[in-house]
Design a protein around this motif. Structure first.
Motif, PDB file in Angstrom:
ATOM      1  N   ALA A   1       0.837  -1.202   0.000  1.00  0.00           N
ATOM      2  CA  ALA A   1       0.000   0.000   0.000  1.00  0.00           C
ATOM      3  C   ALA A   1       0.864   1.240   0.000  1.00  0.00           C
ATOM      4  O   ALA A   1       1.735   1.398   0.844  1.00  0.00           O
ATOM      5  CB  ALA A   1      -0.927   0.011   1.211  1.00  0.00           C
ATOM      6  N   GLY A   2       0.628   2.117  -0.967  1.00  0.00           N
ATOM      7  CA  GLY A   2       1.249   3.426  -0.970  1.00  0.00           C
ATOM      8  C   GLY A   2       0.182   4.483  -0.747  1.00  0.00           C
ATOM      9  O   GLY A   2      -0.994   4.177  -0.544  1.00  0.00           O
ATOM     10  N   HIS A   3       0.583   5.746  -0.787  1.00  0.00           N
ATOM     11  CA  HIS A   3      -0.354   6.856  -0.599  1.00  0.00           C
ATOM     12  C   HIS A   3      -0.937   7.214  -1.960  1.00  0.00           C
ATOM     13  O   HIS A   3      -0.517   8.177  -2.600  1.00  0.00           O
ATOM     14  CB  HIS A   3       0.359   8.069  -0.014  1.00  0.00           C
ATOM     15  N   GLY A   4      -1.881   6.419  -2.448  1.00  0.00           N
ATOM     16  CA  GLY A   4      -2.364   6.718  -3.782  1.00  0.00           C
ATOM     17  C   GLY A   4      -3.522   5.859  -4.232  1.00  0.00           C
ATOM     18  O   GLY A   4      -4.241   5.254  -3.435  1.00  0.00           O
ATOM     19  N   SER A   5      -3.669   5.787  -5.542  1.00  0.00           N
ATOM     20  CA  SER A   5      -4.867   5.267  -6.177  1.00  0.00           C
ATOM     21  C   SER A   5      -4.938   3.746  -6.159  1.00  0.00           C
ATOM     22  O   SER A   5      -3.936   3.048  -6.302  1.00  0.00           O
ATOM     23  CB  SER A   5      -4.904   5.767  -7.624  1.00  0.00           C
TER      24      SER A   5
END
Length: 375
Positions: free
Chosen positions: A186-190
């Motif tokens: 999980a990253g900070h995005g879509s």
């Protein structure tokens, strides 16, 4: 250009977030400061002198009560080796910091006056090319985007946000790569939910695509600068994703002010795919092994806020970072938090998802923003 306003080196690769990263940078900056000063360029020397001071301040925040360092940026008992690489050991990575700081001390010239570091002024966005990062900074509001992450160490896309207003661990310090939790990336995005032929729903995200020979030749990330000043930095990042993705391309438009990161996302799905939901994935650090944060949700305001106590050297009390989803034409926003926390290099994170129905896909961008503040 790549140093954060907290004096930290960028993320990336196996030894990221080890304290020796900043110690090495302190030595390099002191050496260059002295060279520039001796070559009659005191202004540039002051810039490097300040960058060295920021790096040293970063290290000082991680001293243990006995005078040793937590060798990576968490406060978990060193015997548990949390966030360590296979070759990371408490002894040699304390010693190498001492060695590099001794080199810095040898090179330092006290008569050089500190100026302003580039990381405190900003006004730029740059693609580092072979170093696989996009770095942007508006007035000291700094973000790092991974463009070609190392498998198991990094995640594709927005991976770090640093601002001197708030503790660097709460404003987004790293995603959750598979190395630390095999089930979660999980990253900070879509992210997006795809209906499969068998009727099941599969979630995909930008963050799951990383370096491997299978994907190497068919994935690209392109930067287009639109505007850059210390008050406002605007640019596009276009991800062309591998055929395993239901999205052919994802285009992010970033607007950075000194306090806010705003992102508008346009999704281009592949033909004959059935996208049911679009979402923001947001890993929030909840513990560094010693300090514990909290999370609050404002459903009506479509905002989730993470708070984290400051440490004794940061000069900050409890600080916050908020993620706000703009409904635009998408309708209601649904919020969910993964039941169990995920191990990351800095401790443990909660993975929050803010999703919308994909019926409006192509009609308007999916928009969200992050902002740091004192709580």
């Amino acid at each position: 250009l790549m140093q954060s306003p907290w004096g930290e080196n960028p993320l990336g690769g196996r030894s990221a977030q080890h304290q020796w990263n900043e110690a090495e940078n302190v030595a390099i900056n002191e050496i260059f400061a002295s060279l520039l000063y001796n070559n009659s360029n005191p202004e540039a020397a002051g810039m490097f002198k300040r960058a060295a001071a920021l790096g040293l301040q970063s290290i000082e925040r991680w001293f243990r009560p006995d005078g040793s360092l937590w060798i990576v940026k968490n406060r978990v008992d060193p015997r548990k080796r949390h966030g360590y690489a296979g070759y990371s050991f408490f002894t040699q990575y304390n010693l190498i910091v001492g060695h590099m700081l001794a080199v810095a001390c040898n090179a330092a010239m006290d008569e050089i006056e500190e100026g302003h570091a580039i990381s405190e002024v900003g006004g730029f966005v740059v693609n580092t090319g072979g170093m696989n990062k996009i770095i942007a900074n508006a007035g000291g509001n700094y973000i790092e985007i991974e463009t070609f992450p190392d498998r198991g160490d990094d995640v594709l896309g927005l991976t770090r946000m640093h601002n001197r207003i708030a503790d660097p661990l709460i404003t987004g310090t790293a995603g959750a790569p598979n190395k630390h939790n095999r089930k979660v990336t999980a990253g900070h995005g879509s992210a997006w939910a795809v209906r499969q032929f068998n009727g099941s729903l599969e979630w995909q995200s930008i963050a799951q695509f990383d370096y491997s020979s299978k994907l190497y030749d068919i994935m690209s990330v392109e930067l287009t600068e639109i505007e850059a000043s210390p008050d406002l930095v605007v640019f596009n990042v276009t991800y062309t994703l591998p055929t395993q993705s239901a999205m052919d391309r994802v285009i992010e438009t970033y607007r950075l002010s000194p306090t806010t990161v705003n992102v508008q996302v346009d999704h281009v799905p592949r033909p004959h795919t059935h996208i049911e939901e679009i979402a923001l994935r947001y890993p929030i650090l909840v513990s560094d092994g010693n300090r514990t944060g909290s999370i609050s949700l404002d459903i009506e305001g479509n905002t989730i806020t993470a708070s984290f106590p400051g440490d004794s050297l940061s000069g900050l009390g409890t600080t916050c970072n908020s993620a706000h989803v703009v409904p635009n034409c998408w309708g209601a926003v649904s919020w969910a938090t993964r039941p169990e926390h995920v191990a990351v290099q800095n401790g443990w994170a909660a993975i929050v998802t803010a999703s919308v129905d994909a019926a409006s896909l192509g009609k308007c961008p999916f928009e969200y923003s992050f902002s740091a503040s004192a709580c």
